[in-house]
Write a protein that holds these residues in place. Structure first.
Motif, short mmCIF file in Angstrom:
data_model
loop_
_atom_site.label_atom_id
_atom_site.label_comp_id
_atom_site.label_asym_id
_atom_site.label_seq_id
_atom_site.Cartn_x
_atom_site.Cartn_y
_atom_site.Cartn_z
N VAL A 68 -115.59 6.43 35.04
CA VAL A 68 -117.00 6.79 35.20
C VAL A 68 -117.26 8.12 34.49
O VAL A 68 -116.59 9.11 34.79
CB VAL A 68 -117.37 6.95 36.70
N PRO A 69 -118.17 8.16 33.53
CA PRO A 69 -118.45 9.42 32.83
C PRO A 69 -118.91 10.51 33.79
O PRO A 69 -119.53 10.23 34.83
CB PRO A 69 -119.58 9.04 31.85
N VAL A 70 -118.60 11.75 33.45
CA VAL A 70 -118.94 12.89 34.31
C VAL A 70 -120.44 12.95 34.56
O VAL A 70 -120.89 13.18 35.69
CB VAL A 70 -118.45 14.21 33.68
N LEU A 71 -121.24 12.72 33.53
CA LEU A 71 -122.69 12.82 33.68
C LEU A 71 -123.25 11.74 34.59
O LEU A 71 -124.36 11.89 35.12
CB LEU A 71 -123.36 12.74 32.30
N ASP A 72 -122.49 10.65 34.79
CA ASP A 72 -122.95 9.58 35.69
C ASP A 72 -122.74 9.94 37.15
O ASP A 72 -123.58 9.66 38.00
CB ASP A 72 -122.22 8.27 35.37
N TYR A 73 -121.59 10.57 37.47
CA TYR A 73 -121.35 10.91 38.87
C TYR A 73 -121.83 12.31 39.23
O TYR A 73 -121.89 12.68 40.41
CB TYR A 73 -119.87 10.76 39.25
N LEU A 74 -122.20 13.09 38.21
CA LEU A 74 -122.61 14.48 38.43
C LEU A 74 -123.77 14.63 39.43
O LEU A 74 -123.70 15.49 40.32
CB LEU A 74 -122.97 15.13 37.09
N PRO A 75 -124.83 13.80 39.37
CA PRO A 75 -125.94 13.99 40.33
C PRO A 75 -125.54 13.74 41.78
O PRO A 75 -126.24 14.19 42.69
CB PRO A 75 -126.97 12.95 39.87
N TYR A 76 -124.43 13.03 42.00
CA TYR A 76 -124.04 12.66 43.36
C TYR A 76 -122.88 13.51 43.90
O TYR A 76 -122.40 13.24 45.00
CB TYR A 76 -123.65 11.18 43.40
N ALA A 77 -122.47 14.51 43.16
CA ALA A 77 -121.37 15.38 43.61
C ALA A 77 -121.93 16.47 44.52
O ALA A 77 -121.86 17.66 44.22
CB ALA A 77 -120.64 15.97 42.40
N PHE A 78 -122.49 16.04 45.66
CA PHE A 78 -123.18 16.98 46.54
C PHE A 78 -122.26 18.07 47.06
O PHE A 78 -122.67 19.22 47.20
CB PHE A 78 -123.79 16.21 47.72
N PHE A 79 -121.03 17.73 47.38
CA PHE A 79 -120.12 18.71 47.95
C PHE A 79 -119.91 19.90 47.00
O PHE A 79 -119.83 21.04 47.44
CB PHE A 79 -118.77 18.05 48.27
#
Length: 268
Positions: A251-262
């Motif tokens: 999964v590209p970083v920019l795809d999971y970046l918005p959901y890395a709330f922690f």
């Protein structure tokens, strides 16, 4: 790393980290729950298949958890981290040898190229997961680490990073300013160089005297550079953690970046 840079006990650092990590974790769980929407009955047949393949691999046994038990036990007794790692690895090698009696050449192969199940076993997806690992699989990530540290060393030797950090030290006259500056320093080094350990080392070294001058306990500095250095690294696409996670998960970083709330909440 953060605790050793500022010179405090590791377990004191871990206890102090709980003031930010626990609230961030709770808020992250709440946010994921809110975004999950309505839940429905899931098809667990694939899980059952994976479970069966794991059992067929012959690697699932009660004593497999022994290295983890040793790790937790030595950590509770506050044994030096290096000795703890060595004991854990030794326990894992002993269990491997007792379980399947591999030759020393095979053990070395596991460490270098990773474990590979027997071709006669049809393990499907589990076989692919078990075949990962070994030093060989880490070469690309290690190359990123070496390049990042080399760039950081070059910027430090040329005096660029020390000049940037020392330029703001005289303006840090309050606790709030010092903590904010240390956090932004760790974050900026992550984005500029992409190496979390370097961000901790440089920021911790640069701001240690400032925190002492303001009578702030060093554990505040270690927690700040941890919250702004370690957890931010996975959000940078060219960072060591970003490259590793994107490769491991596909999964590209920019795809999971918005959901890395922690990661965001720890910094905030």
């Amino acid at each position: 790393i953060a605790s050793s840079v500022v010179g405090i006990d590791l377990f004191e650092h871990i206890r102090n980290m709980m003031y930010t990590t626990v609230p961030a974790w709770i808020l992250t769980v709440i946010l994921f729950w809110m975004f999950s929407g309505q839940t429905t009955s899931a098809d667990l047949s694939q899980v059952t298949i994976l479970q069966g393949q794991l059992i067929d691999s012959g690697l699932v046994h009660g004593y497999s958890v022994l290295p983890f038990v040793i790790l937790v036990g030595l950590a509770l007794f506050r044994v030096n981290a290096i000795y703890t790692i060595i004991c854990t690895i030794a326990a894992a090698l002993i269990i491997t040898y007792v379980h399947s009696s591999p030759s020393f050449g095979q053990l070395g192969g596991y460490l270098f190229a990773g474990y590979a199940p027997a071709e006669s076993l049809e393990l499907g997806e589990v076989g692919g997961m078990l075949s990962r690992g070994g030093v060989q699989s880490m070469f690309f990530t290690q190359a990123i680490v070496i390049l990042a540290l080399s760039l950081g060393g070059l910027l430090t030797a040329l005096g660029i990073l020390p000049a940037l950090l020392s330029g703001i030290k005289d303006t840090l006259t309050t606790s709030g300013r010092a903590i904010f500056a240390a956090a932004m320093s760790a974050l900026s080094i992550n984005v500029l160089i992409g190496e979390q350990y370097l961000s901790i080392l440089l920021s911790g070294t640069a701001f240690r005297s400032t925190f002492e001058r303001l009578h702030l306990h060093p554990k505040n500095l270690s927690r700040t550079i941890e919250d702004a250095g370690t957890v931010i690294n996975p959000l940078v696409p060219w960072s060591v953690c970003g490259v590793f996670i994107s490769q491991a998960l596909g999964v590209p970083v920019l795809d999971y970046l918005p959901y890395a709330f922690f990661c965001y909440l720890s910094l905030l």
